[in-house]
Design a protein around this motif. Sequence first.
Motif, PDB file in Angstrom:
ATOM      1  N   LYS A  62      27.173  35.657  59.137  1.00 37.55           N
ATOM      2  CA  LYS A  62      28.452  35.650  58.436  1.00 37.55           C
ATOM      3  C   LYS A  62      28.597  36.907  57.575  1.00 37.55           C
ATOM      4  CE  LYS A  62      28.614  30.604  57.961  1.00 37.55           C
ATOM      5  NZ  LYS A  62      28.675  29.484  56.998  1.00 37.55           N
ATOM      6  N   GLY A  63      29.798  37.413  57.486  1.00 39.92           N
ATOM      7  CA  GLY A  63      30.071  38.560  56.627  1.00 39.92           C
ATOM      8  C   GLY A  63      30.198  38.132  55.178  1.00 39.92           C
ATOM      9  N   ARG A  64      29.479  38.825  54.269  1.00 47.26           N
ATOM     10  CA  ARG A  64      29.485  38.482  52.847  1.00 47.26           C
ATOM     11  C   ARG A  64      30.210  39.521  52.000  1.00 47.26           C
ATOM     12  NH1 ARG A  64      27.972  33.157  53.123  1.00 47.26           N
ATOM     13  NH2 ARG A  64      26.105  32.932  54.381  1.00 47.26           N
ATOM     14  N   GLY A  65      30.734  40.567  52.645  1.00 47.70           N
ATOM     15  CA  GLY A  65      31.428  41.589  51.888  1.00 47.70           C
ATOM     16  C   GLY A  65      30.471  42.481  51.114  1.00 47.70           C
ATOM     17  N   PHE A  66      30.985  43.149  50.076  1.00 44.49           N
ATOM     18  CA  PHE A  66      30.166  44.019  49.225  1.00 44.49           C
ATOM     19  C   PHE A  66      29.387  43.144  48.260  1.00 44.49           C
ATOM     20  CE2 PHE A  66      29.044  46.846  45.851  1.00 44.49           C
ATOM     21  CZ  PHE A  66      28.858  48.076  46.457  1.00 44.49           C
ATOM     22  N   ALA A  67      28.071  43.300  48.235  1.00 40.59           N
ATOM     23  CA  ALA A  67      27.221  42.449  47.402  1.00 40.59           C
ATOM     24  C   ALA A  67      26.245  43.296  46.612  1.00 40.59           C
ATOM     25  CB  ALA A  67      26.460  41.446  48.267  1.00 40.59           C
ATOM     26  N   GLY A  68      25.832  42.784  45.467  1.00 39.88           N
ATOM     27  CA  GLY A  68      24.852  43.464  44.632  1.00 39.88           C
ATOM     28  C   GLY A  68      23.438  43.226  45.126  1.00 39.88           C
ATOM     29  N   VAL A  69      22.477  43.838  44.426  1.00 39.94           N
ATOM     30  CA  VAL A  69      21.091  43.788  44.890  1.00 39.94           C
ATOM     31  C   VAL A  69      20.484  42.402  44.759  1.00 39.94           C
ATOM     32  CG1 VAL A  69      20.611  46.225  44.504  1.00 39.94           C
ATOM     33  CG2 VAL A  69      20.353  44.612  42.618  1.00 39.94           C
ATOM     34  N   MET A  70      20.927  41.600  43.814  1.00 37.70           N
ATOM     35  CA  MET A  70      20.348  40.266  43.656  1.00 37.70           C
ATOM     36  C   MET A  70      20.774  39.351  44.813  1.00 37.70           C
ATOM     37  SD  MET A  70      20.511  39.640  39.538  1.00 37.70           S
ATOM     38  CE  MET A  70      19.423  38.233  39.605  1.00 37.70           C
ATOM     39  N   ARG A  71      22.006  39.474  45.213  1.00 35.20           N
ATOM     40  CA  ARG A  71      22.483  38.645  46.322  1.00 35.20           C
ATOM     41  C   ARG A  71      22.042  39.217  47.662  1.00 35.20           C
ATOM     42  NH1 ARG A  71      26.380  34.825  47.575  1.00 35.20           N
ATOM     43  NH2 ARG A  71      27.564  35.144  49.494  1.00 35.20           N
ATOM     44  N   ARG A  72      22.068  40.533  47.795  1.00 33.98           N
ATOM     45  CA  ARG A  72      21.786  41.163  49.080  1.00 33.98           C
ATOM     46  C   ARG A  72      20.297  41.255  49.368  1.00 33.98           C
ATOM     47  NH1 ARG A  72      23.235  47.415  50.797  1.00 33.98           N
ATOM     48  NH2 ARG A  72      23.145  47.101  53.061  1.00 33.98           N
ATOM     49  N   TRP A  73      19.480  41.568  48.356  1.00 33.91           N
ATOM     50  CA  TRP A  73      18.049  41.810  48.562  1.00 33.91           C
ATOM     51  C   TRP A  73      17.150  40.870  47.773  1.00 33.91           C
ATOM     52  CZ3 TRP A  73      17.673  44.622  52.640  1.00 33.91           C
ATOM     53  CH2 TRP A  73      18.583  45.654  52.895  1.00 33.91           C
ATOM     54  N   ASN A  74      17.727  39.896  47.086  1.00 33.80           N
ATOM     55  CA  ASN A  74      16.943  38.916  46.315  1.00 33.80           C
ATOM     56  C   ASN A  74      16.146  39.564  45.185  1.00 33.80           C
ATOM     57  OD1 ASN A  74      17.769  36.663  47.902  1.00 33.80           O
ATOM     58  ND2 ASN A  74      16.288  37.261  49.470  1.00 33.80           N
ATOM     59  N   PHE A  75      16.713  40.586  44.548  1.00 39.80           N
ATOM     60  CA  PHE A  75      16.066  41.164  43.372  1.00 39.80           C
ATOM     61  C   PHE A  75      15.985  40.113  42.265  1.00 39.80           C
ATOM     62  CE2 PHE A  75      16.569  46.057  43.693  1.00 39.80           C
ATOM     63  CZ  PHE A  75      16.053  46.023  44.976  1.00 39.80           C
ATOM     64  N   LYS A  76      14.962  40.236  41.458  1.00 37.58           N
ATOM     65  CA  LYS A  76      14.788  39.304  40.346  1.00 37.58           C
ATOM     66  C   LYS A  76      15.781  39.581  39.232  1.00 37.58           C
ATOM     67  CE  LYS A  76      11.234  37.465  37.247  1.00 37.58           C
ATOM     68  NZ  LYS A  76       9.826  37.580  36.821  1.00 37.58           N
ATOM     69  N   GLY A  77      16.121  40.853  39.025  1.00 38.52           N
ATOM     70  CA  GLY A  77      17.019  41.221  37.938  1.00 38.52           C
ATOM     71  C   GLY A  77      16.246  41.557  36.674  1.00 38.52           C
ATOM     72  N   SER A  78      16.888  42.252  35.777  1.00 40.20           N
ATOM     73  CA  SER A  78      16.227  42.667  34.533  1.00 40.20           C
ATOM     74  C   SER A  78      16.026  41.474  33.611  1.00 40.20           C
ATOM     75  CB  SER A  78      17.064  43.735  33.831  1.00 40.20           C
ATOM     76  OG  SER A  78      16.519  44.023  32.565  1.00 40.20           O
ATOM     77  N   GLN A  79      14.820  41.375  33.035  1.00 40.59           N
ATOM     78  CA  GLN A  79      14.504  40.306  32.097  1.00 40.59           C
ATOM     79  C   GLN A  79      14.597  40.775  30.647  1.00 40.59           C
ATOM     80  OE1 GLN A  79      13.946  37.138  33.441  1.00 40.59           O
ATOM     81  NE2 GLN A  79      14.640  38.318  35.215  1.00 40.59           N
ATOM     82  N   THR A  80      14.969  42.045  30.446  1.00 41.51           N
ATOM     83  CA  THR A  80      15.068  42.603  29.102  1.00 41.51           C
ATOM     84  C   THR A  80      16.437  42.284  28.523  1.00 41.51           C
ATOM     85  OG1 THR A  80      13.601  44.400  29.749  1.00 41.51           O
ATOM     86  CG2 THR A  80      14.860  44.701  27.727  1.00 41.51           C
TER      87      THR A  80
END
Length: 224
Positions: A116-134
């Motif tokens: 399925k097409g998800r459009g433009f996505a950020g790194v957390m949705r696209r690559w499962n990044f954890k994200g900044s904890q700071t």
Amino acid sequence: MKGLIGKKIGMTQVFNDEGNLVPVTVIDVGTCQVVGKRTPEKDKYSAVTIGYGEIREKILNLAERGFFKKANAPYRRHLKEFRVTPEEAASFNVGDAVKADMFAKGELVDVTGVTKGRGFAGVMRRWNFKGSQTKTHGTHEYQRHPGAIGQRKTPGRVYPNKKMPGHYGVDQVTTQNLTVVEVDVEKGLVLVKGAVAGHRDGVVYIRPSIKAAMRAQHKAARGA
């Protein structure tokens, strides 16, 4: 590698012979027909072209109409070429219907579809990044960002294939070793255990499991 073209109807669940509930994907393969053949004498390899889905003649361009008329084959919306042995190709004729009983209950298959097409996505949705904890010391609005992408002065560039935000989805994905749970020849349906890539009504390709075939070849070679 023989195969079928189908349309993903959706998912449901059935009870198997042991009484266990099994999630299955329903695939419609009811309109598959042979529309062309490749022979070693003419094309240097052996294959069968399968067509799926009815289509009106006016929608096709001249080249596509010429292909079907030259082969004296019915018009089909989707085409796919499957490699077969010369002996298997000899058993197919242009215009023959290819039914769901090409695969048997319990057989392992590989199913290829487009996600399925998800459009433009950020790194957390696209690559499962954890994200900044700071979240202190003045850091704000940065929890979902990718972080630094540079490589210092040397080499002074961003490496290719760096995981960054971008278009997500619409990728061809093959799900391997799915078990055929049920085959309904009359309705032209194949039920496979588990999920298949793609949206409802998406076109998928079903082939015998390549890993199972390789295991059988290796076992035969060891036995010899």
